[in-house]
Design a protein around this motif. Structure first.
Motif, PDB file in Angstrom:
ATOM      1  N   ASP A 178     -10.043   4.153 -11.201  1.00 21.87           N
ATOM      2  CA  ASP A 178      -9.446   3.300 -10.431  1.00 21.87           C
ATOM      3  C   ASP A 178      -9.529   2.845 -11.095  1.00 21.87           C
ATOM      4  OD1 ASP A 178      -9.650   5.248  -7.953  1.00 21.87           O
ATOM      5  OD2 ASP A 178     -11.928   5.024  -7.704  1.00 21.87           O
TER       6      ASP A 178
ATOM      7  N   ILE B 173      -6.235   0.306  -7.745  1.00 16.81           N
ATOM      8  CA  ILE B 173      -6.434   1.710  -7.375  1.00 16.81           C
ATOM      9  C   ILE B 173      -7.732   1.961  -7.063  1.00 16.81           C
ATOM     10  CG2 ILE B 173      -6.317   3.780  -8.016  1.00 16.81           C
ATOM     11  CD1 ILE B 173      -4.263   3.230  -9.935  1.00 16.81           C
ATOM     12  N   GLY B 174      -8.035   2.204  -5.505  1.00 14.55           N
ATOM     13  CA  GLY B 174      -9.897   2.187  -5.233  1.00 14.55           C
ATOM     14  C   GLY B 174     -10.378   2.317  -4.403  1.00 14.55           C
ATOM     15  N   VAL B 175     -11.356   1.875  -3.832  1.00 16.36           N
ATOM     16  CA  VAL B 175     -11.882   1.392  -2.781  1.00 16.36           C
ATOM     17  C   VAL B 175     -12.348   0.150  -2.353  1.00 16.36           C
ATOM     18  CG1 VAL B 175     -12.592   3.545  -1.983  1.00 16.36           C
ATOM     19  CG2 VAL B 175     -14.040   1.878  -3.011  1.00 16.36           C
ATOM     20  N   ASN B 176     -12.058  -0.598  -1.389  1.00 22.50           N
ATOM     21  CA  ASN B 176     -12.620  -2.481  -1.613  1.00 22.50           C
ATOM     22  C   ASN B 176     -14.069  -2.641  -1.231  1.00 22.50           C
ATOM     23  OD1 ASN B 176     -12.222  -5.422  -1.599  1.00 22.50           O
ATOM     24  ND2 ASN B 176     -10.510  -4.963  -0.452  1.00 22.50           N
TER      25      ASN B 176
ATOM     26  N   ASN C 149       0.862  -1.420  -0.309  1.00 18.69           N
ATOM     27  CA  ASN C 149      -0.224  -0.007  -0.203  1.00 18.69           C
ATOM     28  C   ASN C 149       0.991   1.031  -0.080  1.00 18.69           C
ATOM     29  OD1 ASN C 149      -2.371   1.378   0.563  1.00 18.69           O
ATOM     30  ND2 ASN C 149      -1.742   2.303   2.443  1.00 18.69           N
TER      31      ASN C 149
ATOM     32  N   GLY D  77     -15.866  -0.779   1.460  1.00 27.28           N
ATOM     33  CA  GLY D  77     -15.057   0.258   1.112  1.00 27.28           C
ATOM     34  C   GLY D  77     -13.552   0.676   1.963  1.00 27.28           C
TER      35      GLY D  77
ATOM     36  N   SER E 163     -10.693   3.617   3.278  1.00 27.25           N
ATOM     37  CA  SER E 163     -10.126   5.136   2.248  1.00 27.25           C
ATOM     38  C   SER E 163      -9.682   4.023   0.606  1.00 27.25           C
ATOM     39  CB  SER E 163      -8.738   5.082   2.972  1.00 27.25           C
ATOM     40  OG  SER E 163      -7.921   4.542   2.613  1.00 27.25           O
ATOM     41  N   HIS E 164      -9.727   5.550  -0.011  1.00 25.76           N
ATOM     42  CA  HIS E 164      -9.401   5.169  -1.442  1.00 25.76           C
ATOM     43  C   HIS E 164      -7.520   4.589  -0.442  1.00 25.76           C
ATOM     44  CE1 HIS E 164      -7.830   7.129  -5.724  1.00 25.76           C
ATOM     45  NE2 HIS E 164      -9.306   6.097  -5.576  1.00 25.76           N
ATOM     46  N   THR E 165      -6.914   3.719  -2.060  1.00 21.46           N
ATOM     47  CA  THR E 165      -6.056   3.528  -1.840  1.00 21.46           C
ATOM     48  C   THR E 165      -5.370   3.008  -3.573  1.00 21.46           C
ATOM     49  OG1 THR E 165      -6.484   0.918  -1.362  1.00 21.46           O
ATOM     50  CG2 THR E 165      -5.987   2.307   0.169  1.00 21.46           C
TER      51      THR E 165
END
Length: 313
Positions: free
Chosen positions: A221, A241-244, A210, A249, A251-253
């Motif tokens: 994303d 890329i994005g949230v899970n 990360n 979800g 944070s955006h990673t």
């Protein structure tokens, strides 16, 4: 390559130089053609090859409401310019006072007085200075008066494709990283430091790195095939890329899974080279479906990366 950041032009930095001026965000193939012309002309004239740029990007000051995400960080930009065998990179702090400088004063003080310009290479339709008054017509007049050669290049492109920073930004923002390769002459790169995440990938058997990054331009994303550079060595990988959404979800990673890599990456700097986009980020009904998709993604990435790191001419 020497790099000098200054707004003090009271003393000479070069006796003789061939110069180009611009923002050069992304250092794409069009920029590299300009640098090549600068280098060749400098060799013929026995002069230094000089690139003049500005920090911050002028639009950050002149149009702060405009959403401008730069392709490269300053460190990435400097390294890419150095690859073109430039002797001096002059970085001028772009302040409100400097923005008000008339183009003619800039040519006389900086290019002529400080850099000893013998030739000036400009890209197609380039203009600089207050109100963009430093256009080809003004430069033609001053070149005759001050005794330097003006070289104005035609647009640089390939077939219907013109190389431009704005086009690169648009492609990467859309997730079309493969299309950006044709303009950049290399993959779009994101550099970041590996930090602890939610460790979801590790529990699934696919440990991810990360990262936090200073890069402004992040691909849309999705899931991507990437080469991951660690201490100068390249490793095949996949990047999400994005949230899970499968795990509610968060944070955006930006997370990268390095294939066949065994080592501790926490705290280290890695570089992601984006080769192609596989798919959108989607929510899976269960963990088994997610793991099956990850295995499919890894296989597709391996196929896409078999040809090595993409490089255009």
């Amino acid at each position: 390559m020497r790099t000098i950041t200054t707004d003090d032009f009271s003393r000479p930095l070069c006796e003789r130089s061939v110069v180009t001026i611009g923002n050069f965000d992304g250092v794409h193939r069009g920029h590299r053609e300009i640098f090549s012309r600068v280098r060749r002309r400098a060799d013929l004239l026995g002069a230094a090859a000089v690139v003049v740029t500005f920090d911050p990007h002028p639009l950050k000051l002149l149009d702060p409401e405009r959403p401008l995400r730069l392709i490269t960080t300053r460190e990435q930009q400097r390294a890419l310019i150095a690859e073109s065998d430039i002797d001096l990179l002059l970085v001028i702090p772009f302040t409100p006072a400097f923005a008000a400088t008339p183009a003619e004063a800039f040519v006389r003080t900086v290019l002529h007085g400080c850099l000893g310009v013998r030739a000036l290479v400009i890209g197609h339709d380039y203009a600089f200075g207050r109100g963009r008054e430093g256009d080809e017509q003004l430069l033609e007049r001053l070149s005759g008066e001050l005794g330097f050669e003006l070289i104005a290049l035609d647009p640089v492109g390939e077939r219907e494709l013109l190389f431009s920073s704005s086009a690169v930004r648009r492609l990467v923002a859309q997730g079309n990283v493969a299309g950006a390769v044709a303009m950049l002459g290399r993959c779009h790169r994101v550099t970041g430091q590996v930090v602890p995440g939610r460790r979801i990938g590790r529990t699934l058997g696919f440990p991810t790195a990360n990262i936090v990054t200073a890069n402004e331009l992040i691909p849309a994303d999705g899931v991507y095939a990437v080469w991951v550079e660690v201490a100068g060595e390249l490793h095949q990988g996949a990047c999400s890329i994005g949230v899970n959404p499968t795990f509610d979800g968060g944070s955006h990673t930006i997370e990268a899974f390095l294939f066949d890599y065994d080592g501790d990456l926490y705290g280290r700097e890695i570089v992601l080279h984006f080769v192609d986009r596989l798919r959108d980020i989607v929510r899976f009904n269960d963990v088994e479906s997610l793991m099956a998709q990850i295995r499919t993604d890894v296989a597709r990435c391996r196929d896409l990366l078999m040809a090595g790191l993409p490089v255009e001419a």
